[in-house]
Each structure stands twice: as structure tokens, then as C-alpha cells.
Motif scaffolding. Structure first.
Motif, short mmCIF file in Angstrom:
data_model
loop_
_atom_site.label_atom_id
_atom_site.label_comp_id
_atom_site.label_asym_id
_atom_site.label_seq_id
_atom_site.Cartn_x
_atom_site.Cartn_y
_atom_site.Cartn_z
N ALA A 13 -3.05 7.68 -7.75
CA ALA A 13 -2.21 7.44 -8.93
C ALA A 13 -1.05 8.42 -8.97
O ALA A 13 0.10 8.04 -9.28
CB ALA A 13 -3.04 7.55 -10.20
N GLU A 14 -1.31 9.67 -8.63
CA GLU A 14 -0.24 10.67 -8.66
C GLU A 14 0.76 10.44 -7.53
O GLU A 14 1.97 10.57 -7.71
CB GLU A 14 -0.84 12.08 -8.55
CG GLU A 14 0.18 13.21 -8.48
CD GLU A 14 1.10 13.27 -9.69
OE1 GLU A 14 2.16 13.92 -9.58
OE2 GLU A 14 0.79 12.67 -10.74
N THR A 15 0.26 10.09 -6.34
CA THR A 15 1.16 9.78 -5.23
C THR A 15 2.04 8.59 -5.57
O THR A 15 3.25 8.58 -5.30
CB THR A 15 0.36 9.50 -3.95
OG1 THR A 15 -0.55 10.57 -3.70
CG2 THR A 15 1.29 9.32 -2.76
N ARG A 16 1.44 7.56 -6.17
CA ARG A 16 2.18 6.36 -6.56
C ARG A 16 3.24 6.70 -7.61
O ARG A 16 4.38 6.20 -7.55
CB ARG A 16 1.21 5.32 -7.10
CG ARG A 16 1.86 3.96 -7.41
CD ARG A 16 0.83 2.97 -7.89
NE ARG A 16 -0.13 2.65 -6.85
CZ ARG A 16 -1.41 3.02 -6.85
NH1 ARG A 16 -1.88 3.76 -7.86
NH2 ARG A 16 -2.22 2.69 -5.87
N ARG A 17 2.90 7.53 -8.57
CA ARG A 17 3.85 7.92 -9.62
C ARG A 17 5.08 8.61 -9.01
O ARG A 17 6.23 8.30 -9.34
CB ARG A 17 3.18 8.86 -10.62
CG ARG A 17 4.09 9.32 -11.76
CD ARG A 17 3.45 10.43 -12.56
NE ARG A 17 3.47 11.70 -11.85
CZ ARG A 17 4.50 12.55 -11.83
NH1 ARG A 17 5.62 12.25 -12.48
NH2 ARG A 17 4.41 13.69 -11.16
N SER A 47 -3.36 1.09 0.13
CA SER A 47 -3.15 1.08 1.57
C SER A 47 -1.69 1.38 1.92
O SER A 47 -1.41 2.00 2.96
CB SER A 47 -3.56 -0.28 2.16
OG SER A 47 -2.84 -1.34 1.56
N ASP A 48 -0.74 0.97 1.07
CA ASP A 48 0.65 1.35 1.27
C ASP A 48 0.80 2.87 1.23
O ASP A 48 1.53 3.46 2.03
CB ASP A 48 1.54 0.74 0.18
CG ASP A 48 1.71 -0.76 0.32
OD1 ASP A 48 1.49 -1.28 1.43
OD2 ASP A 48 2.06 -1.42 -0.68
N LEU A 49 0.10 3.49 0.29
CA LEU A 49 0.17 4.95 0.16
C LEU A 49 -0.39 5.63 1.41
O LEU A 49 0.14 6.65 1.86
CB LEU A 49 -0.59 5.40 -1.08
CG LEU A 49 -0.09 4.88 -2.43
CD1 LEU A 49 -0.97 5.40 -3.56
CD2 LEU A 49 1.37 5.28 -2.66
N ASP A 50 -1.46 5.07 1.98
CA ASP A 50 -2.02 5.64 3.21
C ASP A 50 -1.02 5.53 4.36
O ASP A 50 -0.87 6.46 5.17
CB ASP A 50 -3.32 4.91 3.58
CG ASP A 50 -4.46 5.25 2.64
OD1 ASP A 50 -4.38 6.28 1.94
OD2 ASP A 50 -5.44 4.48 2.60
N ALA A 81 1.72 15.82 -2.56
CA ALA A 81 1.04 14.57 -2.91
C ALA A 81 0.69 13.77 -1.66
O ALA A 81 -0.43 13.23 -1.54
CB ALA A 81 1.93 13.76 -3.85
N LEU A 82 1.61 13.67 -0.72
CA LEU A 82 1.34 12.91 0.51
C LEU A 82 0.31 13.62 1.38
O LEU A 82 -0.48 12.96 2.08
CB LEU A 82 2.63 12.70 1.29
CG LEU A 82 3.65 11.73 0.65
CD1 LEU A 82 4.93 11.67 1.46
CD2 LEU A 82 3.04 10.33 0.50
N ALA A 83 0.30 14.96 1.37
CA ALA A 83 -0.71 15.70 2.13
C ALA A 83 -2.10 15.40 1.60
O ALA A 83 -3.06 15.22 2.36
CB ALA A 83 -0.42 17.19 2.08
#
Length: 371
Positions: A13-17, A47-50, A81-83
Motif C-alpha cells: 500500500a505504501e509503495t503504491r501510494r 505484481s506490478d509493484l514487484d 519503499a521499493l527496497a
């Protein structure tokens, strides 16, 4: 220990935000491929975030260029966030599921396991090999095998490395299937696919996304430099040279009937020496940068795992070089046991350390190139 939860609430959720803010802002689009890929995957599913997290090479430049970075109310710290997302993805696609707990972000678990493997293998050699043989001076073809039989070496390497490659392969297959875009690219023929593969391989070999948009990574703070990229290159190509040395040596042993050790000016020794030196330089450089880096863009929960892996790779390279230098002395037997123990530890831990990032990053680069 800090074993990772692949479904820890709040990370996605935080990465998406943060990526949603980046998609609106677009200021950092020229820094790396992540931002263009994020625009193409505007739904930003898990999965997009991954995919985006593994496409990121953690150059950290976007944090220092961001007008919404802390202490702004938006608190955008995309590298961290990505890490976190990236480390979770390793656990999400890991195989077998029962060993997901081995992905310990603190580095304590893998470090203790590596030490245990090295100690156990070394003790086994010390107890099994007579002292006169272990501490004797052995020269000429087959000298190493008088201490540790060839069958023991090859069986240990094939079993441990074979399982590691199988586990990584299954994990990458799961990642590839999960990160497929909802709408596939249209008109991607054979020639287009070949070009995409070529671009992905080139980006992987040059670490293009670690250039920070051109001037380099933010290695220690907001000032860009190329040190981190160069140290990564030294480690990466040093490791490949060591693999090449092992491959050439195996060919000489099985095809030409010439067992190790080989002369100093032979291809296996020259390749292995260059590779070992490159790995030592790369590992020491990365450890030096780690001690001086700004902790803000890093993920504290997985930072220890990065350091532990670097130390293990350094141990593999350093013991290999020491074995080469002292192979004609009474220290050869003990050094051989320690070196083989460190290599075995690396193989055992491959699927459950940050070493898997190379495979996932290659898949992410290819997926992005195909789009």
C-alpha cells in the motif's frame, strides 16, 4: 531473527501510494526505467509493484531530486519503499515455501548458517584426512584431490548448486508469470523479441539503471558518483571470471584428462586470479560505501542481509586467492577445506540471500524491454 513476511500488510500500500504520486509528478522520468514502466502499469497491482521493485537498481537519485521527499507531508522515499517491496518479492516467489523463513533481512540467520557450513566442512576434512596428508606438501596434477577426493568435491558442488539453481529457477518462473501485464504488447514479432532480449542483456551487463540518469548513483548523499556502479561491476565480472575459470578447469579435467592444480600462466589460473581480485575489490568497495552511505534511502530491515552476503562473497574470493598463493606449502590442505566450505555455504544460501536479485532483476529488465 528478521525473517521476512511475504504478505506483510502496509508495504504494498505504501509503495503504491508513493508511485501514484510519482506518476502524477513525472519529474524523475529521466533517471531510470522504473518511472516509465510505472506509467505503463498505471493500475499498480501487487505484481506490478514487484516488477517495478526489481527493475529498480537502487541508485537512490530520485530521493534527492524529489520535491515531495521527507520532511514534506507526502513523505516520498521511493528507494526505501521499493527496497522493502523487493525484499518481500523474494519471499513471495521463493521455493520451497517451507524455507521462506531463511530469507532473514537482518543477515544474522544466513551469516550463522554460512559460518556453520564452513566450520562443519572444515572439521569434517580435518577429522577424515590424516594429519600427514592434510599438512603435507602436495604438488603436481591431482594435488588437491589427495586431500579432498574429486568425488566428494564434485558431488557436494553438484548437489548444492543444483538445488540452488532449481529453487531460483522456480522462483523466477513464478515471478515471470505473476508480473505479466494485463494487456500484452501487440506486434512483438521474432525480430522485436530478439531486439528486446538484446536490450535487456545490455542493460544488465552495463548496469545502466545504476547510472542515476547519467552522473551516477547517490552513493553517500545527494552528490552523484560512479563508485557504486564500478564496485558492482568489479564484483559482477569478477564472479563471472571465476565461473569461467571453473568451466575451463572442468573441461581440461574431463575432456583432456588434466586434473588441477594448473600452472600459473594457464587459462583457469589467470581467469580465477583476475576474477578473485575483482571480487575482492568489489566487495571491499561496497562495504566501504555501506559504512559511509546515507541510511535514509535504505531499508533497515534488510540492510544486514546485504552486508552478510558481501562478506560471504569476500570470503569466497579471499580464501581462493590464499589457496592459489600457498598451494605449494603445508597450508594448502587446510586452506582448501576452508575455501571449499565457503563455496558450499554460498551455494546452499544462493536462493535465500540477496544473490537472487540478479535473476529477478534480469527477468524484470527483460519484461520491461518486451513492453
Amino acid at each position: 531473527m528478521g525473517s521476512v513476511d511475504p504478505d506483510k500488510p502496509g508495504v504494498a500500500a505504501e509503495t503504491r501510494r508513493q508511485l501514484a504520486i510519482c506518476n502524477i509528478c513525472n519529474y524523475c522520468n529521466g533517471l531510470c526505467a522504473v518511472f516509465g514502466a510505472a506509467e505503463r502499469r498505471h493500475r499498480l497491482t501487487d505484481s506490478d509493484l514487484d516488477q517495478l521493485a526489481n527493475l529498480c537498481h537502487h541508485c537512490r537519485s530520485c530521493l534527492y531530486d524529489c520535491q515531495y521527499a521527507p520532511a514534506h507531508a507526502f513523505a516520498v522515499n521511493l528507494p526505501r519503499a521499493l527496497a522493502r517491496q523487493r525484499w518481500q518479492s523474494y519471499a513471495r516467489y521463493a521455493w520451497p515455501r517451507a524455507l521462506v523463513g531463511a530469507l532473514d533481512g537482518s543477515g544474522l540467520g544466513p551469516g550463522l548458517l554460512a559460518a556453520a557450513v564452513v566450520l562443519a566442512f572444515t572439521l569434517a576434512v580435518v577429522l577424515a584426512v590424516p594429519a600427514a596428508t592434510l599438512f603435507g606438501v602436495h604438488t603436481g596434477p591431482g594435488a588437491f584431490y589427495r586431500v579432498v577426493p574429486f568425488g566428494v568435491m564434485s558431488a557436494g558442488a553438484m548437489l548444492s548448486l543444483g538445488f540452488a539453481l532449481l529453487a531460483i529457477g522456480i522462483g523466477v518462473r513464478r515471478f515471470w508469470q505473476a508480473t505479466a501485464p494485463a494487456q500484452r504488447a501487440v506486434g512483438q514479432g521474432g525480430r522485436g523479441t530478439a531486439a528486446a532480449v538484446g536490450r535487456a542483456v545490455l542493460d544488465l551487463l552495463t548496469l545502466k539503471n545504476q547510472s542515476g540518469g547519467g552522473p551516477g548513483c547517490a552513493d553517500r548523499d545527494h552528490r552523484p558518483s560512479r563508485l557504486r556502479r564500478r564496485f558492482h561491476h568489479a564484483l559482477f565480472y569478477g564472479f563471472l571470471l571465476c565461473l569461467a575459470a571453473t568451466t575451463v578447469a572442468a573441461g581440461r579435467h574431463h575432456l583432456l584428462g588434466q586434473p588441477a592444480p594448473y600452472p600459473l600462466l594457464s587459462a583457469p589460473v589467470l581467469l580465477g586470479t583476475a576474477g578473485g581480485i575483482g571480487m575482492v575489490i568489489g566487495c571491499l568497495g561496497l562495504l566501504w560505501l555501506r559504512r559511509r552511505e546515507d541510511p535514509a534511502p535504505t531499508d533497515p530491515a534488510s540492510r544486514g542481509a546485504d552486508v552478510a552476503l558481501t562478506w560471504l562473497l569476500l570470503a569466497v574470493a579471499a580464501t581462493g586467492l590464499a589457496l592459489l598463493a600457498l598451494r605449494g606449502t603445508a597450508a594448502m590442505g587446510l586452506l582448501l577445506a576452508v575455501h571449499l566450505g565457503t563455496v558450499l555455504a554460498l551455494f546452499v544460501l544462493l536462493p535465500y540471500t540477496k544473490m537472487v536479485h540478479g535473476a529477478y532483476r534480469a527477468a524484470a529488465l527483460l519484461r520491461d524491454a518486451l513492453q
